[in-house]
Design an enzyme around this catalytic site. Structure first.
Site, mmCIF file in Angstrom:
data_model
loop_
_atom_site.group_PDB
_atom_site.id
_atom_site.type_symbol
_atom_site.label_atom_id
_atom_site.label_comp_id
_atom_site.label_asym_id
_atom_site.label_seq_id
_atom_site.Cartn_x
_atom_site.Cartn_y
_atom_site.Cartn_z
ATOM 1 N N GLY A 296 0.826 -1.206 0.000
ATOM 2 C CA GLY A 296 0.000 0.000 0.000
ATOM 3 C C GLY A 296 0.856 1.251 0.000
ATOM 4 N N GLY A 298 0.717 5.717 0.295
ATOM 5 C CA GLY A 298 -0.004 6.936 0.598
ATOM 6 C C GLY A 298 0.811 8.135 0.171
ATOM 7 N N GLY A 299 0.364 9.317 0.564
ATOM 8 C CA GLY A 299 1.054 10.532 0.160
ATOM 9 C C GLY A 299 2.457 10.631 0.710
ATOM 10 N N LYS A 317 5.239 0.436 8.099
ATOM 11 C CA LYS A 317 4.846 1.699 7.463
ATOM 12 C C LYS A 317 6.068 2.607 7.407
ATOM 13 C CE LYS A 317 1.515 5.486 8.100
ATOM 14 N NZ LYS A 317 0.400 5.952 8.959
ATOM 15 N N ASP A 417 -9.410 10.692 10.791
ATOM 16 C CA ASP A 417 -9.300 10.208 9.413
ATOM 17 C C ASP A 417 -9.905 8.823 9.276
ATOM 18 O OD1 ASP A 417 -8.725 10.233 6.738
ATOM 19 O OD2 ASP A 417 -6.611 9.744 6.965
#
Length: 558
Positions: A296, A298-299, A317, A417
């Site tokens: 995955g 993300g920004g 992460k 979020d």
């Protein structure tokens, strides 16, 4: 048809004349005496609720005639003697709650016939005897609460075959021996196991009572490891990483041997704060964070799957910048560490540690096999497997997690979020809220102003003009998520068309359902309508009119 009694007294035998009755809810009255035998004539009854009354004596055998019953709640009364065997006749039962009564004797083996039962609560009674293996015949069971009884003996090993069981509470009994190695027991909190003096931790090989108690005590500790590598760089690594390995690896230990024991998986190096070894293991497991291991993006971060030499699989992460020097990245990095270090909940992703290093900075979590809720809903094949019961359980899990953050943490934590991308599912479709990079700790006696954060389509409308963060921001996001889970896709423009929660309920249920699934049964339809009602309350444009998450969690239990 719905029948209600609001005045004190006993239930009239004439109730047996209401032969077309489908739902009967007599909760929160002052009903006394026993349930009349005539109630057994209500052959079309699907839902029966006598919660919080003053019923006493034997539970009527007439209940065994209600073969269409799907929901039965007799909790918080004064019913006594044994649980009648005739309840085994209720083969369509999904929910059975007999908690907070005075039932004694053993749990009847006949309950194993309730093959569709998903939730069973027998807590706060005086049940005796062993938990018999027959209970494992309830293969649809997802939630089991046997706490606060006088149950004794060993826990049946057959619980390890109950793959759908996600929540269990056996606290405050007299149980002993090893804990089954199943998801429900591995994810159980301390509170859900405590009060059993001779219970032994056999989770992932912890084989002695002493090891179990040591492990449970260690869950309350916080570890911060700072290691100086030969190159002089500082690796701040792995908050709670010790707990992770202690709970996941096979150990043989006793109170005398525990301090000196070393195995071939490097426990001594972890316990002596050699975080560099763990850093290098993750580095190797991802082949220098090669894209092949990326699951995955993300920004500002990417997530990798790392299988360690021990066999444990973690999600890593990694921040795109080696050191989170930018104010935004630094805040996200620190927020996630701060939020997840002190919290522990079955529906919040488990945090194993972090590393801030000149080459790579990353956070380490448990790996959840099915990925995000958004991924599942976007795939027709996965969505078909994700049935109505699973979806309802996911929403209940997310609600429980938010309720915990808002009402059981101090200071309260607002996620900010919540979206289908940030809800992860394990193999049993149990929900885990993740990604706390924008989480905010609410300061008492403060306005809690902040810039807008979150995912478009889930952000509470008031943030556009007030910039004030409250728990109601998460409540709004949850309402959107609930609609998305029921519809199978983000509600999108549908949200803009809602002028008020009351007008929304004029919609037909079929308009709100994911058409990829089979049409739900009458019982499931009732549950889905209740969830939609809660969702519409949550997305009210007026934050003061939204419920709090504790109320949402309670409403989803009804």
């Amino acid at each position: 048809m719905f029948q209600s009694i609001t005045s004190p007294g006993a239930v009239s035998p004439q109730i047996g004349n209401l032969s077309l009755l489908h739902e009967l809810d007599l909760s929160f009255n002052h009903i006394v005496g026993e349930i009349p035998f005539e109630l057994g004539k209500l052959s079309n009854l699907n839902k029966l609720v006598f919660r919080e009354n003053k019923l006493s004596g034997h539970l009527s055998q007439a209940l065994g005639f209600l073969t269409e019953l799907e929901f039965l709640d007799l909790s918080v009364n004064r019913l006594s003697y044994s649980i009648p065997q005739c309840l085994g006749n209720l083969r369509k039962l999904h929910y059975l709650n007999l908690s907070n009564n005075q039932f004694s004797q053993e749990i009847p083996d006949e309950l194993e016939k309730l093959i569709q039962l998903s939730e069973l609560d027998l807590s706060h009674n005086v049940l005796i005897g062993e938990i018999r293996p027959q209970i494992c015949g309830l293969q649809s069971l997802e939630h089991l609460n046997l706490s606060h009884n006088d149950l004794s003996g060993l826990i049946p090993r057959c619980f390890e075959e109950m793959h759908g069981l996600s929540c269990i509470d056996i606290s405050y009994n007299d149980l002993q021996g090893p804990i089954p190695n199943s998801t429900a027991f591995r994810d159980a909190s301390i509170e859900e196991l405590q009060g059993n003096k001779r219970l032994c931790g056999d989770v992932k090989g912890l084989s002695s009572c002493e090891a179990y108690h040591l492990h449970k005590k260690s869950l309350k500790r916080k570890w911060l490891v700072i290691v100086l590598s030969p190159l002089g760089s500082i690796c701040i690594s792995f908050v709670i990483i010790t707990l992770f390995f202690l709970s996941r690896q096979r150990l043989r230990c006793s109170t005398e041997q525990n301090s000196s024991h070393v195995n071939n998986l490097g426990f001594r190096s972890v316990l002596t704060f050699d975080g560099k070894i763990m850093y290098e293991e993750i580095f190797t497991a991802t082949n220098n964070f090669d894209d092949r291991y990326c699951i995955g993006k993300g920004g500002r971060t990417s997530v990798y799957k790392a299988e360690l030499p021990s066999g444990d699989i973690t999600a890593v992460k990694k921040f795109h910048s080696p050191l989170p020097d930018e104010i935004t990245e630094q805040q996200e990095f620190l927020n996630e560490i701060k939020a997840l270090t002190d919290i522990r909940h079955r529906n919040i992703v488990k945090f194993h540690g972090f590393c801030s290093h000149p080459q790579y900075s990353f956070l380490v979590y448990e790996y959840l096999e099915r990925g995000s809720l958004a991924t599942i809903l976007s795939s027709d094949a996965a969505a078909n497997e994700f049935d109505w019961k699973m979806r309802m359980n996911v929403l209940k899990g997310v609600a429980d997690a938010l309720s915990y953050l808002h009402h059981d943490c101090f200071p309260p934590i607002v996620h900010r979020d919540l979206s289908s991308n940030n809800v992860l599912l394990n193999m049993e479709f149990v929900a885990h809220v993740s990604d706390f990079g924008t989480a905010k700790f609410l300061k008492p006696d403060s306005a809690n102003w902040s810039e807008i954060a979150g995912t478009h389509g889930y952000i509470a409308p008031e943030l556009a003009y007030t910039m004030q963060v409250t728990e109601k921001c998460d409540v709004y996001s949850f309402g959107v998520l609930a609609l998305e889970v029921i519809k199978g896709k983000h509600p999108g423009d549908f949200l803009a068309s809602l002028s008020s929660s009351s007008s929304s309920m004029n919609l037909a249920l079929d308009e709100m359902l994911d058409t990829r699934l089979q049409h739900p049964s009458r019982y499931i339809q009732g549950k889905l309508i209740s969830i939609l009602e809660v969702a519409f309350l949550c997305i009210d444009k007026r934050p003061e009119c939204r419920p709090i998450m504790k109320e949402v969690s309670q409403l989803l239990c009804m």
